[in-house]
Design a protein around this motif. Structure first.
Motif, PDB file in Angstrom:
ATOM      1  N   ARG A  51       0.768  -1.216  -0.156  1.00 32.05           N
ATOM      2  CA  ARG A  51      -0.124  -0.119  -0.005  1.00 32.05           C
ATOM      3  C   ARG A  51       0.968   1.397   0.019  1.00 32.05           C
ATOM      4  O   ARG A  51       1.889   1.449   1.054  1.00 32.05           O
ATOM      5  CB  ARG A  51      -0.913  -0.131   1.199  1.00 32.05           C
ATOM      6  N   LEU A  52       0.643   2.403  -1.006  1.00 29.40           N
ATOM      7  CA  LEU A  52       1.519   3.192  -1.088  1.00 29.40           C
ATOM      8  C   LEU A  52       1.405   4.381  -0.018  1.00 29.40           C
ATOM      9  O   LEU A  52       2.356   4.701   0.369  1.00 29.40           O
ATOM     10  CB  LEU A  52       1.323   3.760  -2.534  1.00 29.40           C
ATOM     11  N   GLY A  53       0.212   4.376   0.512  1.00 32.50           N
ATOM     12  CA  GLY A  53       0.249   5.231   1.810  1.00 32.50           C
ATOM     13  C   GLY A  53       0.861   4.729   2.819  1.00 32.50           C
ATOM     14  O   GLY A  53       1.547   5.761   3.477  1.00 32.50           O
ATOM     15  N   CYS A  54       0.848   3.448   3.213  1.00 28.11           N
ATOM     16  CA  CYS A  54       1.314   3.040   4.537  1.00 28.11           C
ATOM     17  C   CYS A  54       2.829   3.104   4.154  1.00 28.11           C
ATOM     18  O   CYS A  54       3.668   3.354   5.134  1.00 28.11           O
ATOM     19  CB  CYS A  54       0.836   1.687   4.654  1.00 28.11           C
ATOM     20  N   ALA A  94       1.644  -1.845   5.435  1.00 28.98           N
ATOM     21  CA  ALA A  94       2.020  -1.689   3.809  1.00 28.98           C
ATOM     22  C   ALA A  94       2.066  -3.106   3.126  1.00 28.98           C
ATOM     23  O   ALA A  94       1.646  -3.292   1.947  1.00 28.98           O
ATOM     24  CB  ALA A  94       3.331  -0.975   3.504  1.00 28.98           C
ATOM     25  N   VAL A  95       2.438  -4.170   3.723  1.00 28.74           N
ATOM     26  CA  VAL A  95       2.712  -5.364   3.111  1.00 28.74           C
ATOM     27  C   VAL A  95       1.914  -6.663   3.814  1.00 28.74           C
ATOM     28  O   VAL A  95       1.613  -7.628   3.259  1.00 28.74           O
ATOM     29  CB  VAL A  95       4.143  -6.050   3.359  1.00 28.74           C
ATOM     30  N   LEU A  96       0.976  -6.099   4.829  1.00 30.63           N
ATOM     31  CA  LEU A  96       0.032  -7.278   5.584  1.00 30.63           C
ATOM     32  C   LEU A  96      -1.088  -7.580   4.476  1.00 30.63           C
ATOM     33  O   LEU A  96      -1.565  -6.548   3.842  1.00 30.63           O
ATOM     34  CB  LEU A  96      -0.172  -6.958   6.881  1.00 30.63           C
ATOM     35  N   PRO A  97      -1.723  -8.552   4.624  1.00 27.62           N
ATOM     36  CA  PRO A  97      -3.158  -8.856   3.786  1.00 27.62           C
ATOM     37  C   PRO A  97      -4.104  -7.839   4.178  1.00 27.62           C
ATOM     38  O   PRO A  97      -3.982  -7.309   5.257  1.00 27.62           O
ATOM     39  CB  PRO A  97      -3.349 -10.346   4.052  1.00 27.62           C
ATOM     40  N   ALA A  98      -4.977  -7.699   3.324  1.00 24.52           N
ATOM     41  CA  ALA A  98      -6.027  -6.583   3.627  1.00 24.52           C
ATOM     42  C   ALA A  98      -6.946  -7.109   4.765  1.00 24.52           C
ATOM     43  O   ALA A  98      -7.527  -5.957   5.163  1.00 24.52           O
ATOM     44  CB  ALA A  98      -6.678  -6.422   2.319  1.00 24.52           C
ATOM     45  N   ARG A  99      -6.853  -8.189   4.982  1.00 30.73           N
ATOM     46  CA  ARG A  99      -7.921  -8.497   6.291  1.00 30.73           C
ATOM     47  C   ARG A  99      -7.455  -8.200   7.448  1.00 30.73           C
ATOM     48  O   ARG A  99      -8.222  -8.214   8.345  1.00 30.73           O
ATOM     49  CB  ARG A  99      -8.122 -10.120   6.016  1.00 30.73           C
ATOM     50  N   PHE A 100      -6.072  -7.596   7.553  1.00 29.09           N
ATOM     51  CA  PHE A 100      -5.908  -7.206   8.988  1.00 29.09           C
ATOM     52  C   PHE A 100      -5.891  -5.605   9.159  1.00 29.09           C
ATOM     53  O   PHE A 100      -5.627  -5.047   8.348  1.00 29.09           O
ATOM     54  CB  PHE A 100      -4.060  -7.382   8.949  1.00 29.09           C
ATOM     55  N   ALA A 101      -6.659  -5.421  10.343  1.00 30.81           N
ATOM     56  CA  ALA A 101      -6.998  -4.045  10.622  1.00 30.81           C
ATOM     57  C   ALA A 101      -5.629  -3.239  11.060  1.00 30.81           C
ATOM     58  O   ALA A 101      -4.749  -3.895  11.635  1.00 30.81           O
ATOM     59  CB  ALA A 101      -7.984  -3.845  11.604  1.00 30.81           C
ATOM     60  N   ALA A 102      -5.817  -1.940  10.989  1.00 31.83           N
ATOM     61  CA  ALA A 102      -4.637  -1.266  11.365  1.00 31.83           C
ATOM     62  C   ALA A 102      -4.503  -0.955  12.849  1.00 31.83           C
ATOM     63  O   ALA A 102      -3.487  -0.986  13.498  1.00 31.83           O
ATOM     64  CB  ALA A 102      -4.605   0.017  10.834  1.00 31.83           C
ATOM     65  N   ALA A 103      -5.719  -0.895  13.539  1.00 31.90           N
ATOM     66  CA  ALA A 103      -5.643  -0.484  14.882  1.00 31.90           C
ATOM     67  C   ALA A 103      -5.044  -1.554  15.814  1.00 31.90           C
ATOM     68  O   ALA A 103      -4.064  -1.200  16.587  1.00 31.90           O
ATOM     69  CB  ALA A 103      -6.860  -0.514  15.523  1.00 31.90           C
ATOM     70  N   PRO A 104      -5.036  -2.881  15.658  1.00 32.78           N
ATOM     71  CA  PRO A 104      -4.199  -3.843  16.631  1.00 32.78           C
ATOM     72  C   PRO A 104      -2.735  -3.836  16.345  1.00 32.78           C
ATOM     73  O   PRO A 104      -2.121  -3.848  17.270  1.00 32.78           O
ATOM     74  CB  PRO A 104      -4.681  -5.092  16.154  1.00 32.78           C
TER      75      PRO A 104
END
Length: 213
Positions: free
Chosen positions: A79-82, A125-135
Motif C-alpha cells: 500500500r503506497l500510503g502506508c 503496507a505489506v500485510l494482507p488486507a484482512r488485517f486491521a490497522a488498529a491492532p
C-alpha cells in the motif's frame, strides 16, 4: 524515454530494477528494522538496566509472530500510503535520535514512539488486507518501555498531594515548607522519591545532604 527503450539501452540496469521490485516483502521489513537500529538499542538498554518491566517484548514478539505466520501472504505490491508513512516516519525517528543542525535530539521515548509507529506502517503496507490497522498500531505502542515513565509523570500529582498532607501533619511540630513534591523541614530537604528512582539518584542526593522518604 519509455520502459521498452530503457530495457533496450540498459538491459542490466533494467534487470536489477526488476530484481529489486521482486524482492520479498519480508526483506523490506528487515531493511526498515535495520534502519531503526538506534531505537532497538535504546529499548534494549532501557530493559536491561532494570528501569522498566520487559512487557514490551511480548508485544514485539506478537508482531514478529504475526509477520512470520502470514509470510507467504505478504503483499508484493505494498500500500503506497502506508509505505510513504513508513519511510517518512523512519527518517523522522532517525533525525529525532541524532538531531540535525540547530535542532537537538528529541527525548528517546518520543523518538522510539515515532520509530515503532513507522515500523507498524511498514508492516501494514505489506500485510494482507484482512488485517486491521488498529491492532498493529496498538501492539507497536505497547512495545514501548512506558511503565517507569508513566509511574514518574502520572505519580507526580500523588506525590504533591502526599507532600502537602505531610506538611499539615508536621506543621505543629516543625517549621515546614513544601517545594513541589518535596518538603523543607527545619531547613533540611526531604524528597519524595518517584517509583522509578535509581541508586545513582540516591547517591547524588546523599552527596548534597538531602533526605528521602
Amino acid at each position: 524515454m519509455t520502459l521498452a527503450t530503457l530495457a533496450q539501452r540498459h538491459p542490466r540496469l533494467f534487470d536489477q530494477l526488476i530484481r529489486i521490485d521482486r524482492a520479498p516483502a519480508i526483506a523490506w521489513i528487515a531493511l526498515q528494522a535495520a534502519a531503526l537500529a538506534p531505537t532497538w538499542w535504546w529499548m534494549a538498554r532501557r530493559l536491561s538496566d532494570g528501569s522498566d518491566d520487559p512487557l514490551g517484548i511480548l508485544a514485539l514478539g506478537a508482531l514478529a509472530a504475526l509477520v512470520w505466520t502470514v509470510r507467504a501472504e505478504l503483499r508484493c505490491a505494498p500500500r503506497l500510503g502506508c509505505l510513504a508513512l513508513a519511510g517518512v516516519g523512519t527518517l523522522l525517528a532517525t533525525l529525532m535520535h541524532t538531531g540535525i543542525g540547530p535542532l537537538h535530539a528529541a527525548p528517546p521515548l518520543a523518538a522510539a514512539l515515532v520509530a515503532l509507529l513507522a515500523m507498524a506502517a511498514g508492516l501494514l503496507a505489506v500485510l494482507p488486507a484482512r488485517f486491521a490497522a488498529a491492532p498493529v498500531l496498538g501492539l507497536a505502542v505497547l512495545a514501548l518501555p512506558l511503565l517507569s515513565s508513566l509511574q514518574f509523570y502520572a505519580g507526580y500529582p500523588l506525590r504533591v498531594i502526599t507532600a502537602e498532607a505531610s506538611r499539615w501533619l508536621l506543621m505543629p511540630f516543625f517549621q515546614v515548607q513544601r517545594e513541589a513534591a518535596s518538603l523543607v523541614v527545619d531547613g533540611r530537604l526531604v524528597i519524595g522519591d518517584a517509583p522509578c528512582s535509581n541508586s545513582s539518584v540516591r547517591r547524588a542526593s546523599s552527596a548534597t545532604g538531602a533526605s528521602r522518604t
